[in-house]
Design an enzyme around this catalytic site. Sequence first.
Site, PDB file in Angstrom:
ATOM      1  CE  LYS A 115     -14.604  -9.621  -0.782  1.00 30.49           C
ATOM      2  NZ  LYS A 115     -13.489 -10.591  -0.768  1.00 30.49           N
ATOM      3  CB  SER A 192     -13.433 -11.963  -4.083  1.00 28.20           C
ATOM      4  OG  SER A 192     -12.901 -12.045  -2.776  1.00 28.20           O
ATOM      5  CB  SER A 215      -9.664 -12.240  -2.265  1.00 29.87           C
ATOM      6  OG  SER A 215     -10.073 -13.337  -3.041  1.00 29.87           O
TER       7      SER A 215
END
Length: 573
Positions: A115, A192, A215
Amino acid sequence: MSFLSDYLRHKRDCTSKRAERQERISSLGPEYHTALSDEDLDTINKPIIKLVSDIQSNAISPLSVLRTYGKVAVRAHFKTNCLTEVLISAAEDSLKNSKEINLQGPLAGIPVSLKDTIIVGGFDTTVGYSSFVGNKADNPRDGPMVRLLKDAGAVPYVKTNLPISLLSYESTNDVWGRCTNPYNKAYSPGGSTGGESALLACGGRIGIGSDVAGSVRVPAHFSGCYSLRCATGRWPKAGILTSMPGQEGVPSVYSPMARTLDDLSYFTRAVIGMKPWKYDHSVHPLAWREEVVEEYADKGRKLRVGVLRTDRVVDPSPACKRALEIVEEALRREGHEIVEMDDAPDMFEALRMGALLLNADGGWWFNSYRRFGEWLDTGASLLSFGKWPSIVRYLGYLWVRYIRRDNLWAELVKQTRPISAAENWGEVKKREAYRAEWFEYWNRKQFDVLISPPNALPAIPQDASKDTFSNCGYCFLFNLLDYTAGVIPVTHVNSALDKLPNTFNRRRLNGIAARAYKYYDAERMHGLPVGVQVIGRRLEEEKVLAVMKRVEDALGEDKYELFDPKLLDNVVD
């Protein structure tokens, strides 16, 4: 004039980062810009333990493995816009000098995507904010999480897209653009950690994301991959940037994602086996417990499984309900006991409390990094309502409560505000009492695990966050409780099987549910993945992974079909 210069810097930095990404992709050798070969597919589908063994014994070159997954990443990016920083050339250099990466480690030569929040030395960590462009000068060396991965033999090779606030089930920002679902570009891959799920669905191997309200689990559900939300202190989180530093009311955790359950289990075991507490002070010195895996993997052990059919705020859509029933029926066939959870503690209270704790600053921190004119996700924009004068917020509450006559939605509007330190302490006190209530409930019911939908809906359309932002209770509950929870893909939306009944009337729903169901359309959603969540209690990663395997085995021939190379057909470089 300062607003104008701020905006111009914002536009310039966004343009420069996208140009830099394109240049890094374009400068890769021709082997990264061709269709997947049979050899590539063999590498992609090879069990991870075999791939590691082959690299350790020099039966296969780690450079060839990197090039396969680099090729996948490039093609996935042109399909979904899933990448941010492209580390492939640097990864090649690391493998060629063999000094930075331990090719005898448990993850020898395995490409791992990260990420965008994770710090890699020499690369920006923008978190989707243009004000963070150029911050690689502040991080010339790898953060602890990346150092652990390289010591284990892993090869970080790309970073992935996300929403600017980290508070969305979409993954869009001005710096990198919009990430799309690989099954349907009109829909979100989740958030996310949506860039990760899009890449994994397109053939990536393993990734790391973060989870504060689902997420890593919602993206796995939206895009059709696997994820595990670890409890706090089980997975390292040192060496990251965030949009909400200091937020501990509902702690964010970093956790693994993967294309297969085998990869997810192996990766989790390997990272914990590296003794992450030696890299990160926040990690508990808790070794991997293989005896727990063996206990719950034992086919002779029948499980007592609680079924959370609804969070009593937004009932699951027909597609998500059907996926849960598929898993339930598979478990029944194996002789496991299914227990209803009609008497579970009030889950709306978890949503109310969690929303207040997560946004205790009224959205100040995640907004503080934004430049003038910088786009903000529509869902996160609702949290910025907390910055408005109290009289405006109160009038909004009165309108929803007494004109719209919607008590649930009104309560969330009321709670969208900054709170004092004293109020924060009071809410944490309520959180601990709520955790104790669930602890006693679980003990009384004697569950082994729970199963539930990860979300009431399959993937949402792009820009739907403004109406689906509060549709998060199925995942958010377990963040508040700090329970270990995984997601396993089960099926796809079927336009014939998953239509709303003729008797369905959206106007009869509460405001939270009515706003979410504006977007449920089985025909438009046809083919989108649908997952199921498997939940244990705190620090029960071994148990949850073992039960996920029991679920997948129970599904038999009905289990989810993994990566289809056709997803990358007709991708134009």
